[in-house]
Design an enzyme around this catalytic site. Structure first.
Site, mmCIF file in Angstrom:
data_model
loop_
_atom_site.group_PDB
_atom_site.id
_atom_site.type_symbol
_atom_site.label_atom_id
_atom_site.label_comp_id
_atom_site.label_asym_id
_atom_site.label_seq_id
_atom_site.Cartn_x
_atom_site.Cartn_y
_atom_site.Cartn_z
ATOM 1 N N SER A 29 104.280 25.032 77.999
ATOM 2 C CA SER A 29 105.052 24.586 77.049
ATOM 3 C C SER A 29 106.592 24.613 77.537
ATOM 4 O O SER A 29 107.085 25.698 77.411
ATOM 5 C CB SER A 29 104.931 25.241 75.591
ATOM 6 N N HIS A 60 103.693 18.771 76.209
ATOM 7 C CA HIS A 60 102.885 18.847 77.365
ATOM 8 C C HIS A 60 102.693 17.792 78.037
ATOM 9 O O HIS A 60 101.772 16.861 77.563
ATOM 10 C CB HIS A 60 101.591 19.473 76.845
ATOM 11 N N HIS A 82 94.363 22.745 75.844
ATOM 12 C CA HIS A 82 94.188 24.070 75.047
ATOM 13 C C HIS A 82 92.965 24.062 74.332
ATOM 14 O O HIS A 82 92.376 22.891 73.822
ATOM 15 C CB HIS A 82 95.291 24.150 74.160
ATOM 16 N N TYR A 84 92.544 24.958 71.232
ATOM 17 C CA TYR A 84 92.926 24.417 69.938
ATOM 18 C C TYR A 84 92.954 22.654 69.685
ATOM 19 O O TYR A 84 93.114 22.256 68.660
ATOM 20 C CB TYR A 84 94.212 24.977 69.408
ATOM 21 N N GLU A 85 93.170 22.184 70.872
ATOM 22 C CA GLU A 85 93.102 20.623 70.895
ATOM 23 C C GLU A 85 91.619 20.309 70.680
ATOM 24 O O GLU A 85 91.374 18.887 70.519
ATOM 25 C CB GLU A 85 93.618 20.147 72.056
ATOM 26 N N ALA A 112 104.216 30.037 77.544
ATOM 27 C CA ALA A 112 105.069 30.412 76.616
ATOM 28 C C ALA A 112 104.538 31.491 75.869
ATOM 29 O O ALA A 112 103.381 31.318 75.366
ATOM 30 C CB ALA A 112 105.703 29.225 75.525
ATOM 31 N N MET A 209 98.394 31.244 73.415
ATOM 32 C CA MET A 209 97.067 30.510 73.490
ATOM 33 C C MET A 209 96.295 29.852 74.531
ATOM 34 O O MET A 209 95.625 28.909 74.454
ATOM 35 C CB MET A 209 97.288 29.329 72.306
ATOM 36 N N SER A 210 96.872 30.235 75.693
ATOM 37 C CA SER A 210 96.427 29.768 76.924
ATOM 38 C C SER A 210 96.051 30.877 78.137
ATOM 39 O O SER A 210 95.878 31.817 77.790
ATOM 40 C CB SER A 210 97.448 28.721 77.335
ATOM 41 N N ASN A 233 109.882 33.469 71.497
ATOM 42 C CA ASN A 233 109.955 34.141 70.192
ATOM 43 C C ASN A 233 109.635 35.547 69.951
ATOM 44 O O ASN A 233 108.656 35.793 70.745
ATOM 45 C CB ASN A 233 109.340 33.091 69.336
ATOM 46 N N HIS A 245 107.231 25.405 66.015
ATOM 47 C CA HIS A 245 106.902 25.036 67.370
ATOM 48 C C HIS A 245 108.112 24.470 68.045
ATOM 49 O O HIS A 245 108.337 24.631 69.202
ATOM 50 C CB HIS A 245 105.761 24.086 67.473
HETATM 51 N N1 HPA Z 1 102.008 33.214 69.298
HETATM 52 C C1 HPA Z 1 101.051 32.401 69.849
HETATM 53 N N2 HPA Z 1 101.417 31.655 70.764
HETATM 54 C C2 HPA Z 1 102.979 31.428 71.213
HETATM 55 C C3 HPA Z 1 103.653 32.175 70.636
HETATM 56 C C4 HPA Z 1 103.300 33.165 69.676
HETATM 57 O O1 HPA Z 1 104.144 33.695 68.983
HETATM 58 N N3 HPA Z 1 104.875 31.582 71.109
HETATM 59 C C5 HPA Z 1 104.648 30.791 72.040
HETATM 60 N N4 HPA Z 1 103.427 30.562 72.025
#
Ligand code: HPA
Length: 277
Positions: A29, A60, A82, A84-85, A112, A209-210, A233, A245
């Site tokens: 990302s 993306h 992903h 989740y898609e 990320a 998530m990847s 983050n 996001h």
């Molecule tokens: N959690 C899950 N996926 C992420 C995060 C997070 O804090 N930051 C960027 N992708």
């Protein structure tokens, strides 16, 4: 995708390349800016390759970029599929299977991530030492695919020699580089603060998530893997307020410039890596 469909996809991809790539690079990302440094680039959407659907997430791009990075032939996947898609596992990992078929022997994967371990503030780059597969399902489930191992070892899945190479170069460029364990969850919710406490107890340093599906398939094909998380983050409950996001993407773009500089030099000096362990 069947082995025949993957062969057809590889043949279509191969027709678009000037030369076989040495390294397959997957950009997470907000990290798409790395492709700006690719020379003699050819670029085309995933959907030009038969069997590959579009990737829909904001930020993306969903393109392959092929050319030379730091003088070395690479294939870059900018944007990824992903879980989740709702993409089937087979689709998520198809680019790795196709890239290996057209010649890439190494996978350089980025994402990320949220920082869990103390000190992993936004902007920190973390070389992935190991992972936790909290999708609880393997992309290798089912029949063994052509060129893959039934029971791949996941010890040293992230090649220590590649990580040592990255550490050396980061030190020379004076880019701080941490190491850590990446936990991958299926998403798309960010974690609850309780889940983040659980992940910390389990030994996770970062969360995203990847990446894990791609790395598993790369290891089943005996590709060497180097992975980086860019912390965008603090994980849920560790900072102020809620995760968002748009903020994750913005931090990705900022930190992505530094990670891009590191990637380029790591790739340019790939020949300095010690023999495969
Ligand atoms: N959690 C899950 N996926 C992420 C995060 C997070 O804090 N930051 C960027 N992708």
């Amino acid at each position: 995708m069947s082995d025949d469909a993957l062969d057809a996809a590889a043949s279509s991809l191969g027709d678009r390349l000037h030369e076989p790539p040495e390294i397959f690079i997957v950009l997470g990302s907000g990290l798409g800016g790395v492709t700006d440094a690719v020379e003699a680039a050819v670029s085309f959407p995933f959907t030009e390759i038969p069997g590959l659907p579009p990737s829909a997430v904001e930020g993306h791009a969903g393109r392959f970029v092929a050319g030379r990075l730091g003088g070395r032939p690479v294939l870059i996947q900018s944007g990824r599929y992903h879980a989740y898609e709702g993409h089937p596992r087979d689709v998520i990992v198809a680019p790795v299977r196709i890239a290996h078929r057209v010649g890439a022997e190494s996978l350089l994967v980025t994402n990320a991530a949220g920082g869990i371990r103390e000190g992993l503030a936004p902007g920190t780059i973390v070389a992935i030492r190991d992972h936790l597969n909290l999708h609880f399902v393997s992309p290798l489930r089912g029949r063994v695919r052509a060129g893959e191992i039934r029971f791949p070892s996941m010890t040293e899945a992230y090649a220590p020699a590649l990580r040592a190479h990255a550490r050396r170069i980061a030190a020379e460029l004076e880019i701080p580089l941490e190491e850590g364990v990446y936990a991958s969850l299926a998403g798309p919710t960010y974690e609850t603060p309780a889940e983040v406490r659980m992940l910390r107890t389990l030994g996770a340093d970062t969360v995203g998530m990847s990446t894990v599906p791609e790395v598993i398939v790369a290891r089943a094909r005996s590709m060497r893997v180097l992975g980086f998380s860019l912390v965008t983050n603090l994980a849920a409950g560790l900072g102020e307020g809620r995760l968002d996001h748009a903020e994750v993407m913005e931090e990705g773009r900022k930190g992505g410039r530094v990670l891009g500089r590191l990637l380029r030099e790591v790739v340019r000096r790939w020949n300095e890596i010690g023999a495969p362990a």
